[in-house]
Every structure is written in structure tokens, then in C-alpha cells.
Motif scaffolding. Sequence first.
Motif, PDB file in Angstrom:
ATOM      1  N   ARG A  29      41.078  47.509  45.045  1.00  0.00           N
ATOM      2  CA  ARG A  29      40.185  47.487  44.018  1.00  0.00           C
ATOM      3  C   ARG A  29      39.351  46.119  44.045  1.00  0.00           C
ATOM      4  N   THR A  30      38.351  46.319  44.240  1.00  0.00           N
ATOM      5  CA  THR A  30      37.422  45.101  44.528  1.00  0.00           C
ATOM      6  C   THR A  30      35.885  45.582  43.930  1.00  0.00           C
ATOM      7  N   SER A  31      35.000  44.574  44.038  1.00  0.00           N
ATOM      8  CA  SER A  31      33.434  45.026  43.713  1.00  0.00           C
ATOM      9  C   SER A  31      32.725  45.582  45.011  1.00  0.00           C
ATOM     10  N   GLU A  32      31.596  46.243  44.532  1.00  0.00           N
ATOM     11  CA  GLU A  32      30.747  46.744  45.532  1.00  0.00           C
ATOM     12  C   GLU A  32      30.147  45.577  46.404  1.00  0.00           C
ATOM     13  N   GLU A  33      29.972  44.371  45.806  1.00  0.00           N
ATOM     14  CA  GLU A  33      29.297  43.759  46.698  1.00  0.00           C
ATOM     15  C   GLU A  33      30.329  42.962  47.631  1.00  0.00           C
ATOM     16  N   PHE A  34      31.680  42.974  47.430  1.00  0.00           N
ATOM     17  CA  PHE A  34      32.470  42.389  48.361  1.00  0.00           C
ATOM     18  C   PHE A  34      32.621  43.684  49.548  1.00  0.00           C
ATOM     19  N   ILE A  35      32.620  44.751  49.094  1.00  0.00           N
ATOM     20  CA  ILE A  35      32.825  45.925  50.114  1.00  0.00           C
ATOM     21  C   ILE A  35      31.453  45.642  50.971  1.00  0.00           C
ATOM     22  N   GLU A  36      30.174  45.544  50.569  1.00  0.00           N
ATOM     23  CA  GLU A  36      28.810  45.469  51.200  1.00  0.00           C
ATOM     24  C   GLU A  36      28.950  44.358  52.058  1.00  0.00           C
ATOM     25  N   CYS A  37      29.711  43.406  51.910  1.00  0.00           N
ATOM     26  CA  CYS A  37      29.411  42.110  52.441  1.00  0.00           C
ATOM     27  C   CYS A  37      30.659  41.951  53.539  1.00  0.00           C
ATOM     28  N   PHE A  38      31.950  42.478  53.266  1.00  0.00           N
ATOM     29  CA  PHE A  38      32.967  42.189  54.238  1.00  0.00           C
ATOM     30  C   PHE A  38      33.690  43.666  54.518  1.00  0.00           C
ATOM     31  N   GLY A  39      33.268  44.703  54.212  1.00  0.00           N
ATOM     32  CA  GLY A  39      34.023  46.167  54.136  1.00  0.00           C
ATOM     33  C   GLY A  39      33.754  46.632  55.745  1.00  0.00           C
ATOM     34  N   ALA A  40      32.672  46.470  56.298  1.00  0.00           N
ATOM     35  CA  ALA A  40      32.368  47.058  57.524  1.00  0.00           C
ATOM     36  C   ALA A  40      33.219  46.294  58.497  1.00  0.00           C
ATOM     37  N   ALA A  41      33.150  45.018  58.595  1.00  0.00           N
ATOM     38  CA  ALA A  41      34.335  44.282  59.592  1.00  0.00           C
ATOM     39  C   ALA A  41      35.533  44.637  59.233  1.00  0.00           C
ATOM     40  N   LEU A  92      38.418  51.395  45.141  1.00  0.00           N
ATOM     41  CA  LEU A  92      38.198  51.560  43.623  1.00  0.00           C
ATOM     42  C   LEU A  92      37.172  50.322  43.135  1.00  0.00           C
ATOM     43  N   SER A  93      36.603  50.581  42.212  1.00  0.00           N
ATOM     44  CA  SER A  93      35.625  49.647  41.869  1.00  0.00           C
ATOM     45  C   SER A  93      36.407  48.565  40.603  1.00  0.00           C
ATOM     46  N   LYS A  94      36.256  47.573  40.847  1.00  0.00           N
ATOM     47  CA  LYS A  94      37.077  46.622  40.066  1.00  0.00           C
ATOM     48  C   LYS A  94      36.094  46.252  38.639  1.00  0.00           C
ATOM     49  N   THR A  95      36.366  46.668  37.390  1.00  0.00           N
ATOM     50  CA  THR A  95      35.837  46.556  36.330  1.00  0.00           C
ATOM     51  C   THR A  95      36.433  45.548  35.192  1.00  0.00           C
ATOM     52  N   ASP A  96      37.527  45.104  35.469  1.00  0.00           N
ATOM     53  CA  ASP A  96      38.347  44.133  34.584  1.00  0.00           C
ATOM     54  C   ASP A  96      39.407  43.352  35.646  1.00  0.00           C
ATOM     55  N   LYS A  97      40.196  42.606  34.874  1.00  0.00           N
ATOM     56  CA  LYS A  97      40.852  41.483  35.556  1.00  0.00           C
ATOM     57  C   LYS A  97      42.309  41.997  35.012  1.00  0.00           C
ATOM     58  N   ASP A  98      42.633  43.154  34.711  1.00  0.00           N
ATOM     59  CA  ASP A  98      43.749  43.782  34.199  1.00  0.00           C
ATOM     60  C   ASP A  98      44.934  43.924  35.489  1.00  0.00           C
ATOM     61  N   THR A  99      45.804  43.049  35.435  1.00  0.00           N
ATOM     62  CA  THR A  99      46.867  43.378  36.565  1.00  0.00           C
ATOM     63  C   THR A  99      47.946  44.541  36.400  1.00  0.00           C
TER      64      THR A  99
END
Length: 293
Positions: free
Chosen positions: A98-110, A127-134
Motif C-alpha cells: 500500500r503506497t501512493s501513486e507518486e511513489f509507484i511512478e517514481c520507484f515502481g518500474a525499478a 493498493l492506494s494509500k489513503t490514510d495512515k491506519d495500521t
Amino acid sequence: MPDLNLLITLDVLLAEGSVERAAKRLHLSPSAMSRALARLRHTTGDPLLVRAGRGLVPTPHALALREQVSRLVQEAQAALRPAQAVDMALVERTFTLRTSEEFIECFGAALLRRIAQEAPGLRLRLLSKTDKDTAPLRDARVDLDIGVVDPSAGPEVLTQTLFRDRLIGVVRNGHPLSCGAVSLQRYAEGQHLYVSRRGQDRGQIDDALQALGVTRQIHTIVAGFATAIALARDTDLIASVPERYIAQRNELFCFELPLSLPTFSVAMLWHPRLDADPAHRWLRSCLREVCGP
């Protein structure tokens, strides 16, 4: 409830066919082994080992049990053995991140390239990260959570920093702020994008500006930095985004914010039950390398 330690005793007795040899193998006295045999006879309702000349021979019931008991002991020993290294080329498994779209865009391909090369049977569910609930980590709905460290995260969750980052300003090339020094006044007078996953209308930049006696006008509120960057590229709006997320973007002018803000940590979080899991550890090491300097 039966004493499961007796399974080991029975396995050794059936293998040795001798109380004395079994006692030596288990580092017990012969009398202690004799007492253990008596308990086994009481538990199973069978003599198990009976005298035949100078030695002991197994009863038919003991012979029927021997293979099953040996298998159970081996399985128990394997289950309690420390986790061993795993051949990732042979692993068939799905991990939920679970993380943000921008993280995947930046690091996902590698990350996906590493997986394809070294663990082709490994699959990611993103999955898209929408909150900080653990809670999803505790409930095993998510295997790895990636985002800004939350100081309130419970002690039952393990955390490791991937990198430190800071907010910078971005505008389209040709925007008025792309020419000349970006002063506090010029920055505050522009039309701003604000990123809030929870729909709030102000944040730490506004608090810092207020402390300096300045306010800014927020024109548009979006849920993610990727959206903010895309809008800043094609409008006259100003976005304030993490520096690592704009390293590969064209058509943008980047500048340091004219105010002091603390840096922040982007980390991965996981539940302790997965800490020693070899495949999960491998995935964490890949993320550390992909996100490294």
C-alpha cells in the motif's frame, strides 16, 4: 491433554529399541527414560516395547505408530527451525503493498525490474494509500505499507526509513516564478495547489506562513502529489511537492520554498510476524536499494 514431548521420546525409543540407548541419546538417566516409557504406555494403552530375551521389541501397535510418529517429529522440528535462506527464483507468492501513486511512478518500474530478474514468480498487488491506519498490517490485508512516518504508529508495527525528503515548489516552465528570485511575497501572492488526502484546506506551509504574518490563496485541493504536479505543469498554479517525486519530470521549473520547513522520512512499515520471513525480507531489501541515493 497429552504431553507432546512424549512424541520425541517415543520416536527415539522405537528407533533404538533400548531404554538405555534411548536415554543416552536424549541425555536422560535410564530411570527417567523408564518413567517416560511408563507414561507412554499409559497414554497409548499399549505396552509399545516388550521383553524378548535381553532386548525389547515393538508391539504391532508400536510398529503401526513408528512411521507416523517419526514424520510428526520431523515436521515439528522443521517448523521450529530458524528461517533459512530462500531461492527467490523458485518463490511463487503475492505480496500486497500500500503506497501512493507518486511513489509507484517514481520507484515502481525499478522495483518490478528487480523482481522480474530475480523472483519472476513474485507478484505485487498495489493498493492506494489513503490514510495512515495500521490496522491492515495487523489484519494481514497488507504486507508492506510505504509512506511518511507517522509518530503515532503503534509499537506493534516495525518501521524502516527508505529516504528523507523535503518539499520544494514547482511551476510550469515560463511561469512568472520561473524568472528571478522566488521571494516570500511572490510565492504567497500566487495561486496554489494544496495536497490533502483527507480533504483538509490548510497544512504546515500555511502554518509556517501564518507565523511570518503571510497568507497564501489555495485555488485547488487535490488528493495526491502526482495530480498536483500534473496540474502545475499545465496551469499557472503553484504546487509544493516532495523533491524525490519530481526528479524525472520535464516541463517543470523547481525552486526552494522561501520559508523553513522540516524534512520528513518516507518509510516502509510491516507487522512483526513477517519480520523473519525470507521472501518478505528480500522484498524489503529490494525497496531499500531501489530508493537509495
